[in-house]
Design a protein around this motif. Sequence first.
Motif, PDB file in Angstrom:
ATOM      1  N   TYR A 201      30.058 113.184 -18.418  1.00  0.00           N
ATOM      2  CA  TYR A 201      29.772 111.949 -17.677  1.00  0.00           C
ATOM      3  C   TYR A 201      31.060 111.147 -17.559  1.00  0.00           C
ATOM      4  O   TYR A 201      31.663 110.793 -18.569  1.00  0.00           O
ATOM      5  CB  TYR A 201      28.699 111.156 -18.425  1.00  0.00           C
ATOM      6  N   LYS A 202      31.481 110.909 -16.315  1.00  0.00           N
ATOM      7  CA  LYS A 202      32.743 110.201 -16.064  1.00  0.00           C
ATOM      8  C   LYS A 202      33.873 110.748 -16.929  1.00  0.00           C
ATOM      9  O   LYS A 202      34.604 110.013 -17.581  1.00  0.00           O
ATOM     10  CB  LYS A 202      32.559 108.702 -16.279  1.00  0.00           C
ATOM     11  N   GLY A 203      33.945 112.073 -16.965  1.00  0.00           N
ATOM     12  CA  GLY A 203      35.049 112.725 -17.666  1.00  0.00           C
ATOM     13  C   GLY A 203      34.877 112.867 -19.170  1.00  0.00           C
ATOM     14  O   GLY A 203      35.689 113.507 -19.827  1.00  0.00           O
ATOM     15  N   GLN A 204      33.809 112.277 -19.716  1.00  0.00           N
ATOM     16  CA  GLN A 204      33.597 112.359 -21.167  1.00  0.00           C
ATOM     17  C   GLN A 204      32.467 113.324 -21.478  1.00  0.00           C
ATOM     18  O   GLN A 204      31.422 113.271 -20.833  1.00  0.00           O
ATOM     19  CB  GLN A 204      33.181 110.986 -21.732  1.00  0.00           C
ATOM     20  N   ARG A 205      32.674 114.124 -22.481  1.00  0.00           N
ATOM     21  CA  ARG A 205      31.613 115.024 -22.918  1.00  0.00           C
ATOM     22  C   ARG A 205      30.545 114.220 -23.664  1.00  0.00           C
ATOM     23  O   ARG A 205      30.874 113.417 -24.552  1.00  0.00           O
ATOM     24  CB  ARG A 205      32.259 116.043 -23.867  1.00  0.00           C
ATOM     25  N   LEU A 206      29.294 114.407 -23.291  1.00  0.00           N
ATOM     26  CA  LEU A 206      28.218 113.679 -23.972  1.00  0.00           C
ATOM     27  C   LEU A 206      27.732 114.478 -25.168  1.00  0.00           C
ATOM     28  O   LEU A 206      27.204 115.575 -25.009  1.00  0.00           O
ATOM     29  CB  LEU A 206      27.031 113.444 -23.020  1.00  0.00           C
ATOM     30  N   ASP A 207      27.916 113.925 -26.348  1.00  0.00           N
ATOM     31  CA  ASP A 207      27.407 114.612 -27.535  1.00  0.00           C
ATOM     32  C   ASP A 207      25.928 114.317 -27.711  1.00  0.00           C
ATOM     33  O   ASP A 207      25.203 115.048 -28.359  1.00  0.00           O
ATOM     34  CB  ASP A 207      28.190 114.198 -28.770  1.00  0.00           C
ATOM     35  N   ARG A 208      25.508 113.196 -27.169  1.00  0.00           N
ATOM     36  CA  ARG A 208      24.068 112.938 -27.085  1.00  0.00           C
ATOM     37  C   ARG A 208      23.784 112.179 -25.796  1.00  0.00           C
ATOM     38  O   ARG A 208      24.715 111.745 -25.117  1.00  0.00           O
ATOM     39  CB  ARG A 208      23.572 112.195 -28.304  1.00  0.00           C
ATOM     40  N   ALA A 209      22.510 112.058 -25.492  1.00  0.00           N
ATOM     41  CA  ALA A 209      22.123 111.438 -24.216  1.00  0.00           C
ATOM     42  C   ALA A 209      22.599 109.991 -24.135  1.00  0.00           C
ATOM     43  O   ALA A 209      22.651 109.286 -25.142  1.00  0.00           O
ATOM     44  CB  ALA A 209      20.602 111.489 -24.080  1.00  0.00           C
ATOM     45  N   LEU A 210      22.913 109.551 -22.935  1.00  0.00           N
ATOM     46  CA  LEU A 210      23.152 108.134 -22.677  1.00  0.00           C
ATOM     47  C   LEU A 210      21.831 107.392 -22.868  1.00  0.00           C
ATOM     48  O   LEU A 210      20.756 108.012 -22.827  1.00  0.00           O
ATOM     49  CB  LEU A 210      23.640 107.942 -21.238  1.00  0.00           C
ATOM     50  N   GLY A 211      21.895 106.086 -23.031  1.00  0.00           N
ATOM     51  CA  GLY A 211      20.676 105.281 -23.208  1.00  0.00           C
ATOM     52  C   GLY A 211      20.412 104.406 -21.992  1.00  0.00           C
ATOM     53  O   GLY A 211      21.227 104.346 -21.066  1.00  0.00           O
ATOM     54  N   MET A 212      19.305 103.705 -22.041  1.00  0.00           N
ATOM     55  CA  MET A 212      18.920 102.823 -20.923  1.00  0.00           C
ATOM     56  C   MET A 212      19.941 101.703 -20.711  1.00  0.00           C
ATOM     57  O   MET A 212      20.003 101.121 -19.639  1.00  0.00           O
ATOM     58  CB  MET A 212      17.556 102.177 -21.201  1.00  0.00           C
ATOM     59  N   ASP A 213      20.683 101.385 -21.766  1.00  0.00           N
ATOM     60  CA  ASP A 213      21.714 100.340 -21.618  1.00  0.00           C
ATOM     61  C   ASP A 213      22.823 100.770 -20.661  1.00  0.00           C
ATOM     62  O   ASP A 213      23.617  99.954 -20.216  1.00  0.00           O
ATOM     63  CB  ASP A 213      22.292  99.961 -22.995  1.00  0.00           C
TER      64      ASP A 213
END
Length: 220
Positions: A201-213
């Motif tokens: 996401y935007k160049g960053q590896r997501l180690d866990r899901a993004l949140g609603m924030d």
Amino acid sequence: MRVRLAILISGRGRNLRALIAAVQDGRIDAEIAAVISNCRNAEGLAFARKAGLVTEVLSHAEFVDRRAFDTALAERLRRYAPDIVALAGFMRVLGEDFVAEFRGRMLNIHPSLLPKYAGLHTHRRALAAGDAEHGATVHFVTSEVDGGAPVIQGRLQIQAGDDEAQLAERVMNDIELKIYPQAVAWMARGELRLIENAAIYKGQRLDRALGMDQLEEAFR
Ligand code: GRF
């Protein structure tokens, strides 16, 4: 050239409607190339037709086995050359060849806090387990059922007295209808990708899901 979105459904199509609305008002920068249902009577199909979209029915019941259905579905989808395939309440498990072909282009929304409760009856299972929280997750589709890299997850408190239907309704309205259009919008902009098994996401590896924030104002 505009990003081409194909949406696969089986039922009511509330997620489908949210995606259509977001395309229509420009929050998702894509065109809907086709809406495909494996159920002829899916409510979502009628809605898509009224919205003037190209629709197709490919009934799994008319194929000898899962593989034959997958092959036909892949062939049908290929005609629309989708950049993004959004499974929106599509209630068929897709085989490895199918998933491999559309890998990195295919998202699903699942009504649970994955990895909890892959599969069916998620709301019932969360209630039966006495969980304090429940929610929904958008993830990339890989060959493991509901198991691909998570992208965004919304959570809510289970309230005393919640029954299955009430809980399902809140998960749908407060979470699913927000996080799915947002995830598809990110993907359409090229801000969300799958590299190997990781969501980027935007160049960053997501180690866990993004949140609603992380929801943008227009998706809240
Ligand atoms: C949603 O809860 C979705 O997460 C799940 O099936 C349901 C489909 O509802 N996979 P709808 O067809 O979008 O109304």
